[in-house]
Write a protein that holds these residues in place. Structure first.
Motif, short mmCIF file in Angstrom:
data_model
loop_
_atom_site.label_atom_id
_atom_site.label_comp_id
_atom_site.label_asym_id
_atom_site.label_seq_id
_atom_site.Cartn_x
_atom_site.Cartn_y
_atom_site.Cartn_z
N TRP A 144 0.84 -1.22 0.00
CA TRP A 144 0.00 0.00 0.00
C TRP A 144 0.87 1.26 0.00
O TRP A 144 0.49 2.27 -0.62
CB TRP A 144 -0.96 0.00 1.19
N MET A 145 2.01 1.22 0.67
CA MET A 145 2.91 2.39 0.64
C MET A 145 3.38 2.63 -0.80
O MET A 145 3.45 3.76 -1.26
CB MET A 145 4.14 2.16 1.55
N PHE A 146 3.68 1.53 -1.51
CA PHE A 146 4.08 1.66 -2.91
C PHE A 146 2.92 2.24 -3.73
O PHE A 146 3.10 3.15 -4.55
CB PHE A 146 4.52 0.32 -3.47
N LEU A 147 1.70 1.71 -3.49
CA LEU A 147 0.55 2.19 -4.25
C LEU A 147 0.29 3.67 -3.95
O LEU A 147 -0.17 4.42 -4.81
CB LEU A 147 -0.69 1.35 -3.93
N LEU A 148 0.61 4.10 -2.71
CA LEU A 148 0.45 5.50 -2.35
C LEU A 148 1.33 6.37 -3.26
O LEU A 148 0.89 7.40 -3.77
CB LEU A 148 0.83 5.69 -0.88
N THR A 149 2.58 5.92 -3.48
CA THR A 149 3.45 6.70 -4.37
C THR A 149 2.90 6.67 -5.80
O THR A 149 3.01 7.65 -6.53
CB THR A 149 4.90 6.15 -4.39
N ASN B 257 -0.41 -9.24 -3.20
CA ASN B 257 0.16 -7.96 -3.59
C ASN B 257 0.02 -7.69 -5.09
O ASN B 257 -0.24 -6.56 -5.50
CB ASN B 257 1.63 -7.87 -3.17
N VAL B 258 0.20 -8.74 -5.89
CA VAL B 258 0.00 -8.56 -7.34
C VAL B 258 -1.48 -8.24 -7.59
O VAL B 258 -1.82 -7.41 -8.43
CB VAL B 258 0.47 -9.81 -8.13
N GLY B 259 -2.36 -8.85 -6.80
CA GLY B 259 -3.79 -8.54 -6.88
C GLY B 259 -4.04 -7.07 -6.58
O GLY B 259 -4.76 -6.39 -7.31
N LEU B 260 -3.41 -6.56 -5.52
CA LEU B 260 -3.57 -5.14 -5.16
C LEU B 260 -3.13 -4.25 -6.31
O LEU B 260 -3.79 -3.27 -6.66
CB LEU B 260 -2.75 -4.81 -3.90
N TYR B 261 -2.00 -4.62 -6.93
CA TYR B 261 -1.47 -3.84 -8.05
C TYR B 261 -2.47 -3.83 -9.21
O TYR B 261 -2.79 -2.80 -9.79
CB TYR B 261 -0.14 -4.44 -8.50
N TRP B 262 -3.00 -5.02 -9.51
CA TRP B 262 -3.93 -5.15 -10.63
C TRP B 262 -5.20 -4.31 -10.39
O TRP B 262 -5.66 -3.60 -11.28
CB TRP B 262 -4.31 -6.63 -10.84
#
Lengths: 90, 229
Positions: free
Chosen positions: B32-37, B201-206
Protein backbone atom coordinates in the motif's frame (compact mmCIF):
# COMPACT_ATOMS: atom_id res chain seq x y z
CA UNK A 1 -19.80 -11.31 -2.80
CA UNK A 2 -17.16 -10.57 -5.46
CA UNK A 3 -19.69 -11.26 -8.20
CA UNK A 4 -22.12 -8.76 -6.62
CA UNK A 5 -19.40 -6.06 -6.56
CA UNK A 6 -18.57 -6.92 -10.18
CA UNK A 7 -22.25 -6.52 -11.16
CA UNK A 8 -22.47 -3.12 -9.41
CA UNK A 9 -19.29 -1.98 -11.19
CA UNK A 10 -20.67 -3.05 -14.59
CA UNK A 11 -23.98 -1.26 -13.96
CA UNK A 12 -22.01 1.79 -12.77
CA UNK A 13 -20.08 1.85 -16.06
CA UNK A 14 -23.34 1.71 -18.05
CA UNK A 15 -24.79 4.55 -15.91
CA UNK A 16 -21.65 6.67 -16.47
CA UNK A 17 -21.92 6.31 -20.25
CA UNK A 18 -25.66 7.03 -20.12
CA UNK A 19 -25.27 10.01 -17.74
CA UNK A 20 -22.81 11.62 -20.16
CA UNK A 21 -25.55 11.80 -22.82
CA UNK A 22 -27.77 13.98 -20.60
CA UNK A 23 -27.00 17.69 -20.54
CA UNK A 24 -26.52 18.73 -16.92
CA UNK A 25 -24.07 21.58 -17.39
CA UNK A 26 -21.40 21.61 -14.71
CA UNK A 27 -23.06 18.68 -12.94
CA UNK A 28 -22.04 16.27 -15.74
CA UNK A 29 -18.50 16.18 -14.38
CA UNK A 30 -19.74 16.10 -10.77
CA UNK A 31 -21.97 13.11 -11.53
CA UNK A 32 -19.21 11.34 -13.53
CA UNK A 33 -16.73 11.76 -10.69
CA UNK A 34 -19.32 10.72 -8.12
CA UNK A 35 -20.02 7.45 -9.95
CA UNK A 36 -16.28 6.87 -10.47
CA UNK A 37 -15.67 7.45 -6.75
CA UNK A 38 -18.43 5.01 -5.74
CA UNK A 39 -16.92 2.42 -8.11
CA UNK A 40 -13.40 3.14 -6.87
CA UNK A 41 -14.48 2.85 -3.23
CA UNK A 42 -16.04 -0.57 -3.91
CA UNK A 43 -12.84 -1.73 -5.63
CA UNK A 44 -10.67 -0.55 -2.73
CA UNK A 45 -12.95 -1.87 0.06
CA UNK A 46 -13.74 -5.29 -1.38
CA UNK A 47 -11.41 -6.27 -4.24
CA UNK A 48 -8.43 -4.76 -2.42
CA UNK A 49 -9.65 -6.10 0.95
CA UNK A 50 -9.34 -2.76 2.73
CA UNK A 51 -12.48 -3.55 4.70
CA UNK A 52 -10.67 -6.50 6.27
CA UNK A 53 -7.28 -4.79 6.63
CA UNK A 54 -5.48 -3.45 9.67
CA UNK A 55 -5.96 0.13 10.90
CA UNK A 56 -2.44 0.95 9.73
CA UNK A 57 -3.35 0.06 6.14
CA UNK A 58 -6.57 2.08 6.37
CA UNK A 59 -4.65 5.13 7.62
CA UNK A 60 -2.22 4.71 4.69
CA UNK A 61 -5.06 4.74 2.17
CA UNK A 62 -6.80 7.70 3.81
CA UNK A 63 -3.47 9.56 3.88
CA UNK A 64 -3.01 9.02 0.14
CA UNK A 65 -6.47 10.44 -0.59
CA UNK A 66 -5.76 13.36 1.74
CA UNK A 67 -2.44 14.16 0.04
CA UNK A 68 -4.04 13.89 -3.39
CA UNK A 69 -6.67 16.36 -2.20
CA UNK A 70 -3.92 18.77 -1.07
CA UNK A 71 -2.27 18.46 -4.51
CA UNK A 72 -5.53 19.27 -6.32
CA UNK A 73 -6.92 21.91 -4.01
CA UNK A 74 -3.78 23.98 -3.49
CA UNK A 75 -3.03 23.92 -7.24
CA UNK A 76 -6.57 24.90 -8.14
CA UNK A 77 -6.81 27.68 -5.53
CA UNK A 78 -3.97 29.23 -7.51
CA UNK A 79 -5.36 28.67 -11.02
CA UNK A 80 -9.03 29.45 -10.45
CA UNK A 81 -8.28 32.70 -8.62
CA UNK A 82 -6.15 34.01 -11.50
CA UNK A 83 -9.19 34.65 -13.70
CA UNK A 84 -9.34 38.33 -12.79
CA UNK A 85 -5.79 38.98 -13.95
CA UNK A 86 -5.46 36.72 -17.02
CA UNK A 87 -7.71 35.13 -19.56
CA UNK A 88 -7.55 31.67 -18.03
CA UNK A 89 -10.91 29.98 -18.17
CA UNK A 90 -12.21 31.99 -21.14
CA UNK B 1 -0.62 -30.45 9.53
CA UNK B 2 1.44 -32.80 7.39
CA UNK B 3 5.21 -32.62 7.69
CA UNK B 4 5.63 -31.21 4.18
CA UNK B 5 3.21 -28.35 4.93
CA UNK B 6 5.14 -27.43 8.08
CA UNK B 7 8.31 -27.33 5.99
CA UNK B 8 6.62 -25.04 3.43
CA UNK B 9 5.43 -22.71 6.22
CA UNK B 10 8.87 -22.64 7.83
CA UNK B 11 10.49 -21.86 4.53
CA UNK B 12 7.97 -19.08 3.86
CA UNK B 13 8.51 -17.29 7.20
CA UNK B 14 11.45 -14.92 6.99
CA UNK B 15 13.61 -14.80 10.10
CA UNK B 16 12.99 -11.12 10.88
CA UNK B 17 9.25 -11.62 11.43
CA UNK B 18 7.72 -12.98 14.63
CA UNK B 19 5.05 -15.02 12.85
CA UNK B 20 3.18 -15.42 9.56
CA UNK B 21 0.49 -12.88 10.50
CA UNK B 22 3.03 -10.15 11.16
CA UNK B 23 4.79 -11.00 7.93
CA UNK B 24 1.53 -10.76 5.97
CA UNK B 25 0.55 -7.45 7.60
CA UNK B 26 3.95 -5.97 6.82
CA UNK B 27 3.77 -7.14 3.22
CA UNK B 28 0.30 -5.64 2.68
CA UNK B 29 1.35 -2.38 4.35
CA UNK B 30 4.47 -2.20 2.17
CA UNK B 31 2.44 -2.75 -0.98
CA UNK B 32 0.00 0.00 0.00
CA UNK B 33 2.91 2.39 0.64
CA UNK B 34 4.08 1.66 -2.91
CA UNK B 35 0.55 2.19 -4.25
CA UNK B 36 0.45 5.50 -2.35
CA UNK B 37 3.45 6.70 -4.37
CA UNK B 38 1.67 5.45 -7.51
CA UNK B 39 -1.45 7.43 -6.58
CA UNK B 40 0.63 10.60 -6.23
CA UNK B 41 2.47 9.77 -9.48
CA UNK B 42 -0.77 9.50 -11.46
CA UNK B 43 -2.12 12.37 -9.33
CA UNK B 44 0.35 14.77 -10.96
CA UNK B 45 -1.09 13.94 -14.40
CA UNK B 46 -4.66 14.20 -13.12
CA UNK B 47 -3.77 17.59 -11.66
CA UNK B 48 -2.33 18.78 -15.00
CA UNK B 49 -5.53 17.53 -16.65
CA UNK B 50 -7.63 19.48 -14.15
CA UNK B 51 -5.72 22.74 -14.71
CA UNK B 52 -5.82 22.57 -18.52
CA UNK B 53 -9.41 21.34 -18.66
CA UNK B 54 -10.48 24.30 -16.49
CA UNK B 55 -8.51 26.63 -18.77
CA UNK B 56 -9.38 25.27 -22.23
CA UNK B 57 -12.68 23.49 -21.72
CA UNK B 58 -13.94 23.80 -25.33
CA UNK B 59 -10.68 22.54 -26.80
CA UNK B 60 -10.95 19.53 -24.47
CA UNK B 61 -14.57 18.88 -25.49
CA UNK B 62 -13.60 18.85 -29.18
CA UNK B 63 -10.70 16.52 -28.49
CA UNK B 64 -12.82 14.14 -26.40
CA UNK B 65 -15.38 13.84 -29.20
CA UNK B 66 -12.70 12.00 -31.19
CA UNK B 67 -12.72 9.23 -28.60
CA UNK B 68 -14.48 5.99 -29.43
CA UNK B 69 -16.91 5.59 -26.51
CA UNK B 70 -17.74 1.99 -27.41
CA UNK B 71 -14.15 0.84 -27.48
CA UNK B 72 -13.44 2.79 -24.27
CA UNK B 73 -16.57 1.43 -22.59
CA UNK B 74 -15.76 -2.13 -23.66
CA UNK B 75 -12.29 -1.72 -22.22
CA UNK B 76 -13.76 -0.52 -18.93
CA UNK B 77 -15.93 -3.66 -18.81
CA UNK B 78 -12.93 -5.86 -19.73
CA UNK B 79 -10.91 -4.38 -16.85
CA UNK B 80 -13.75 -4.83 -14.35
CA UNK B 81 -14.07 -8.49 -15.43
CA UNK B 82 -10.31 -8.93 -15.06
CA UNK B 83 -10.51 -7.48 -11.53
CA UNK B 84 -13.20 -10.04 -10.69
CA UNK B 85 -11.12 -12.99 -11.92
CA UNK B 86 -8.09 -11.54 -10.09
CA UNK B 87 -10.03 -11.22 -6.82
CA UNK B 88 -11.37 -14.77 -7.21
CA UNK B 89 -7.84 -15.97 -8.00
CA UNK B 90 -6.47 -14.46 -4.78
CA UNK B 91 -9.28 -16.15 -2.86
CA UNK B 92 -8.50 -19.48 -4.56
CA UNK B 93 -4.90 -19.13 -3.32
CA UNK B 94 -6.21 -18.40 0.17
CA UNK B 95 -8.46 -21.49 0.06
CA UNK B 96 -5.62 -23.82 -1.00
CA UNK B 97 -6.89 -24.32 -4.56
CA UNK B 98 -3.73 -23.69 -6.61
CA UNK B 99 -5.15 -25.10 -9.85
CA UNK B 100 -8.23 -22.89 -9.68
CA UNK B 101 -5.95 -19.93 -8.91
CA UNK B 102 -3.84 -20.63 -12.01
CA UNK B 103 -6.93 -20.91 -14.25
CA UNK B 104 -8.39 -17.65 -12.88
CA UNK B 105 -5.09 -15.81 -13.25
CA UNK B 106 -4.69 -17.06 -16.83
CA UNK B 107 -8.16 -15.65 -17.58
CA UNK B 108 -7.02 -12.38 -15.96
CA UNK B 109 -4.02 -12.33 -18.31
CA UNK B 110 -6.34 -12.90 -21.29
CA UNK B 111 -8.50 -9.95 -20.21
CA UNK B 112 -5.30 -7.91 -19.85
CA UNK B 113 -4.28 -8.73 -23.42
CA UNK B 114 -7.85 -7.97 -24.55
CA UNK B 115 -7.61 -4.52 -22.98
CA UNK B 116 -4.23 -3.83 -24.57
CA UNK B 117 -5.45 -5.07 -27.97
CA UNK B 118 -8.47 -2.75 -27.94
CA UNK B 119 -6.23 0.10 -26.75
CA UNK B 120 -3.86 -0.61 -29.68
CA UNK B 121 -6.79 -0.33 -32.13
CA UNK B 122 -7.71 3.05 -30.61
CA UNK B 123 -4.11 4.26 -30.67
CA UNK B 124 -3.80 3.26 -34.33
CA UNK B 125 -6.96 5.20 -35.18
CA UNK B 126 -5.63 8.35 -33.46
CA UNK B 127 -2.20 7.90 -35.02
CA UNK B 128 -3.47 7.70 -38.63
CA UNK B 129 -5.72 10.73 -37.94
CA UNK B 130 -2.64 12.80 -36.92
CA UNK B 131 -4.01 13.05 -33.39
CA UNK B 132 -0.59 12.55 -31.85
CA UNK B 133 1.02 15.70 -30.40
CA UNK B 134 4.10 16.89 -32.23
CA UNK B 135 5.07 18.31 -35.63
CA UNK B 136 2.51 16.13 -37.49
CA UNK B 137 -0.39 16.98 -35.22
CA UNK B 138 -3.41 18.02 -37.23
CA UNK B 139 -6.88 18.34 -35.81
CA UNK B 140 -10.20 18.35 -37.66
CA UNK B 141 -13.61 18.07 -36.01
CA UNK B 142 -14.87 15.95 -38.93
CA UNK B 143 -17.69 18.42 -39.52
CA UNK B 144 -16.84 21.09 -42.17
CA UNK B 145 -19.58 23.39 -40.78
CA UNK B 146 -17.80 23.48 -37.40
CA UNK B 147 -14.04 23.89 -37.82
CA UNK B 148 -11.94 23.38 -34.67
CA UNK B 149 -12.14 26.46 -32.43
CA UNK B 150 -8.89 25.97 -30.56
CA UNK B 151 -6.67 23.24 -32.15
CA UNK B 152 -3.56 24.47 -30.31
CA UNK B 153 -5.09 23.62 -26.96
CA UNK B 154 -6.75 20.46 -28.27
CA UNK B 155 -3.16 19.31 -28.76
CA UNK B 156 -2.76 19.64 -24.97
CA UNK B 157 -5.78 17.39 -24.54
CA UNK B 158 -4.15 14.79 -26.78
CA UNK B 159 -0.80 15.14 -24.98
CA UNK B 160 -2.56 14.32 -21.71
CA UNK B 161 -4.59 11.57 -23.36
CA UNK B 162 -1.47 9.81 -24.69
CA UNK B 163 0.51 10.38 -21.49
CA UNK B 164 -2.21 9.18 -19.11
CA UNK B 165 -3.49 6.20 -21.12
CA UNK B 166 0.09 5.36 -22.18
CA UNK B 167 1.29 5.27 -18.57
CA UNK B 168 -1.79 3.24 -17.69
CA UNK B 169 -1.09 0.80 -20.57
CA UNK B 170 2.51 0.47 -19.34
CA UNK B 171 1.13 -0.49 -15.92
CA UNK B 172 -1.11 -3.04 -17.64
CA UNK B 173 1.89 -4.59 -19.42
CA UNK B 174 3.82 -4.77 -16.13
CA UNK B 175 0.68 -6.19 -14.46
CA UNK B 176 0.35 -8.95 -17.08
CA UNK B 177 4.02 -9.81 -16.49
CA UNK B 178 3.50 -9.96 -12.72
CA UNK B 179 0.40 -12.17 -13.01
CA UNK B 180 2.32 -14.47 -15.38
CA UNK B 181 5.09 -14.68 -12.77
CA UNK B 182 2.53 -15.67 -10.08
CA UNK B 183 1.15 -18.35 -12.43
CA UNK B 184 4.62 -19.83 -13.03
CA UNK B 185 5.66 -19.74 -9.36
CA UNK B 186 2.20 -20.93 -8.29
CA UNK B 187 2.39 -23.90 -10.66
CA UNK B 188 5.48 -25.03 -8.73
CA UNK B 189 3.41 -25.01 -5.54
CA UNK B 190 4.97 -21.97 -3.91
CA UNK B 191 1.77 -20.72 -2.28
CA UNK B 192 -0.21 -22.04 0.66
CA UNK B 193 -3.14 -20.57 2.62
CA UNK B 194 -0.51 -19.48 5.19
CA UNK B 195 1.74 -17.89 2.60
CA UNK B 196 0.33 -16.21 -0.50
CA UNK B 197 1.55 -12.63 0.03
CA UNK B 198 2.88 -12.25 -3.54
CA UNK B 199 -0.53 -13.27 -4.93
CA UNK B 200 -2.26 -10.76 -2.65
CA UNK B 201 0.16 -7.96 -3.59
CA UNK B 202 0.00 -8.56 -7.34
CA UNK B 203 -3.79 -8.54 -6.88
CA UNK B 204 -3.57 -5.14 -5.16
CA UNK B 205 -1.47 -3.84 -8.05
CA UNK B 206 -3.93 -5.15 -10.63
CA UNK B 207 -6.95 -3.61 -8.86
CA UNK B 208 -5.08 -0.31 -8.53
CA UNK B 209 -4.53 -0.21 -12.31
CA UNK B 210 -8.27 -0.90 -12.74
CA UNK B 211 -9.00 1.93 -10.30
CA UNK B 212 -6.95 4.41 -12.35
CA UNK B 213 -8.91 3.47 -15.48
CA UNK B 214 -12.23 3.96 -13.63
CA UNK B 215 -11.28 7.65 -13.40
CA UNK B 216 -9.54 7.94 -16.78
CA UNK B 217 -12.55 6.70 -18.74
CA UNK B 218 -15.10 9.38 -17.75
CA UNK B 219 -12.48 12.15 -17.66
CA UNK B 220 -11.04 11.51 -21.13
CA UNK B 221 -13.92 9.94 -23.06
CA UNK B 222 -17.08 11.44 -21.59
CA UNK B 223 -16.40 15.17 -21.28
CA UNK B 224 -19.39 16.27 -23.30
CA UNK B 225 -22.74 14.83 -24.30
CA UNK B 226 -22.21 15.04 -28.07
CA UNK B 227 -20.59 11.72 -28.94
CA UNK B 228 -21.38 11.15 -32.60
CA UNK B 229 -20.64 7.60 -33.79
Amino acid sequence: MYVLIWAILMVGTAITVFAATIELGVFNIVLALLIATVKGTLVVLFFMHLRYSTKLTMVTVIASIFWLFILFSLTMTDYITRAWSTNIGH
Amino acid sequence: MATSEIQVAERALQHHFADMDQQKETSTFGMWMFLLTEIMFFGGLFCAYLVYRASYYHAFVEGSQKMNIWLGGTNTAVLICSSLTMALGVRAAQMAKPKLMIVLLLITILFGFGFLGIKAVEYHEHWVNHEFPGPNFHFETGDPAHPPTDPVHTEIYFSLYWAMTGLHALHMIIGVGLVAWIVIVGARGAFTPEYYNPVENVGLYWHFVDLVWIYLFPLLYLISKKHGG
